[in-house]
Design an enzyme around this catalytic site. Structure first.
Site, PDB file in Angstrom:
ATOM      1  N   GLU A 273       0.832  -1.207   0.000  1.00 53.80           N
ATOM      2  CA  GLU A 273       0.000   0.000   0.000  1.00 53.80           C
ATOM      3  C   GLU A 273       0.867   1.259   0.000  1.00 53.80           C
ATOM      4  OE1 GLU A 273      -3.029  -0.388  -0.830  1.00 53.80           O
ATOM      5  OE2 GLU A 273      -3.057  -2.554  -0.449  1.00 53.80           O
ATOM      6  N   HIS A 276       1.442   2.207  -3.539  1.00 53.80           N
ATOM      7  CA  HIS A 276       0.304   2.940  -4.105  1.00 53.80           C
ATOM      8  C   HIS A 276       0.292   4.393  -3.609  1.00 53.80           C
ATOM      9  CE1 HIS A 276      -1.857  -0.229  -6.165  1.00 53.80           C
ATOM     10  NE2 HIS A 276      -1.912  -0.997  -5.098  1.00 53.80           N
TER      11      HIS A 276
END
Ligand code: MG
Length: 504
Positions: A273, A276
């Site tokens: 994550e 991202h």
């Protein structure tokens, strides 16, 4: 906000001025979505569904305002626009084209169904009961087919849906990609599985070892510190399924989860994550509140998360560094050895759950979903046949068969969220992440080594310059050409997997 330097054309400036309201709605919707997955009380779901329906319909109405469309069309035929100005027109035209073709009732129905189906999926998964979810899934696929019909396509409905997530990519491209990588992956997997003493084990005792959640939370924060996560512009929370949401360039939020055992899951979900988040955080701030603010496509986004999770995080130098961090922050594990930790985070075996799959088997999981979605959209199979088909394909491709719905057809959140045509972007991400590695190695060095030496910021700066800062200015194929000097190419990925897993 001023757009000095990037936007000069008067027509574009007027478009951006008007776009601000649409951007505000998206901003609010991101926050509502984040809240739904993190802190919303369970009973809030129906009202959230209604609100989400209302806001999506409002968005569509504002976007399709005839005056706004006229401005965008006029700008489209303007000569002498710079790259950013052309990007604004490209992104808005795509969006207008899509919303124009979809009846408002359908847009509203999709938004509402998404919230309800996701809720039904959560309960069905908990009870391992496919039957209760089946009507929702039927509705999701019916709506997806309707969307495809309204949008139009050349070869098959899947093309219409895929293009939304991966601009310029077709079903045929996906097939070609799988045809290229799957034989290599099979060969590597067979070699590892038939090796009595493989360099990467099938299992590891740490997978069964419990950890203190409190300590793992601290480890995740230190890990993010090591990666350079900017806490004044970003958050880390907990949700059932880790995700990233960009509320703004200066407000990006990731989540992770804690299962209480097998610590690599939470650590590597966090790194994933982070990848991202970094993309969204490093977009040029002059693109704030414009249509170019976010990452350009899901495939390019996933190339960032998989790059950090696998290529950086699962490299030997990074794993050794993370092992040190684990020993400092998670004493409940009783001390891990660096080399042993490297093997632990790189175990390879055919398994049932996609999100836990290793680098060698991961894309088989995607291939199964791609095939099933396509068959459903083409009306070749019915939703009621899915569980059996899923299990058969798992057995055929990976040699393992789910015994429950939870470890089979009910495992992913995507379909309940209406995300059909999305899965191939994971494999696109894997492929592109290896292209990035090859270019980065020649220009900067091994990213895993840099990260281990505390120089993750150099890797981040390289990614910012090549990819992140552009936001959605260039379409994915243009961006790859511009930043990596070649179109999407599966060869670097095949080289990466073969080198690591048969010679590592
Ligand atoms: Mg991801």
């Amino acid at each position: 906000m001023k757009h000095n330097g990037l936007f000069r054309d008067s027509l574009i400036l007027e478009i951006l001025e008007r776009y601000r309201t649409l951007w505000s709605l998206s901003h609010a919707q991101s926050l509502l979505g984040w809240d739904m997955e993190t802190y919303m009380p369970p009973m809030g779901v129906q009202e959230r569904g209604l609100a989400s329906q209302g806001l999506s319909m409002l968005y569509q109405r504002l976007l399709l305002d005839p005056e706004f469309i006229e401005l965008v069309e006029k700008a489209g035929s303007r000569e002498g626009l710079n790259d950013h100005e052309r990007g604004v027109v490209r992104v808005l035209k795509r969006s207008i084209d899509r919303y124009r073709k979809l009846p408002p009732e359908l847009v509203g129905e999709i938004a509402k169904t998404r919230v309800e189906a996701q809720d039904a999926w959560k309960r069905a998964r908990e009870k391992d009961d496919f039957t209760s979810f089946q009507p929702y899934l039927e509705k999701v696929f019916t709506l997806a087919r309707q969307v495809a019909e309204h949008l139009g396509y050349e070869d098959e409905p899947y093309d219409a849906l895929l293009d939304y997530y991966e601009e310029g990519f077709t079903t045929r491209d996906v097939e070609r990609m799988f045809d290229s990588i799957i034989p290599t992956l099979k060969r590597v997997l067979d070699k590892l599985m038939s090796d009595p003493q493989p360099s990467y084990p099938k299992e590891h005792p740490l997978e069964e070892t419990a950890y203190e959640v409190r300590e793992a939370e601290a480890a995740n924060r230190r890990l993010l510190d090591l990666l350079g996560y900017p806490w004044d512009r970003a958050r880390l929370d907990v949700s059932a399924h880790p995700f990233t949401v960009s509320v703004g360039v200066r407000d990006v939020r990731i989540t992770t989860r804690y299962e209480g055992r097998d610590v690599k899951r939470t650590l590597y979900a966090t790194i994933h994550e982070f990848g991202h988040a970094l993309y969204e955080l490093q977009v040029d701030e002059r693109l704030i509140a414009t249509p170019l603010q976010g990452g350009v496509s899901l495939g390019v986004h996933e190339s960032q998360s998989r790059f950090w999770e696998n290529i950086v995080g699962r490299s030997r130098p990074a794993a050794l560094r993370i092992a040190e961090l684990v020993n400092e922050a998670i004493p409940s594990l009783g001390g891990v050895d660096g080399e042993d930790f490297y093997r632990y985070v790189n175990t390879v075996r055919p398994s049932l759950i996609r999100v836990e799959a290793d680098e060698v088997t991961y894309n088989f999981h995607i291939l199964i979903r791609f095939r099933l979605e396509r068959m459903l959209l083409n009306g070749e199979v019915k939703v009621s046949e899915l569980p059996e088909l899923w299990n058969n394909m798992m057995e055929e491709l990976l040699g393992v068969r789910p015994k429950t719905y939870r470890e089979g057809v009910l495992q992913d959140i995507h379909w309940s969220g209406g995300l059909i045509g999305y899965f191939p972007t994971y494999t696109i991400g894997n492929v592109v992440s290896a292209q990035i590695l090859e270019v980065m190695k020649s220009e900067l060095g091994e990213p895993g080594e840099l990260m281990a030496r505390g120089q993750a910021s150099r890797v981040a700066a390289w990614l910012r310059d090549k990819i992140h800062r552009h936001g959605s200015t260039y379409s994915p194929p243009e961006l790859l050409e511009k930043s990596l000097g070649s179109p999407m190419d599966p060869e670097p990925y095949k080289r990466y997997i073969t080198t690591k897993y048969t010679r590592g």
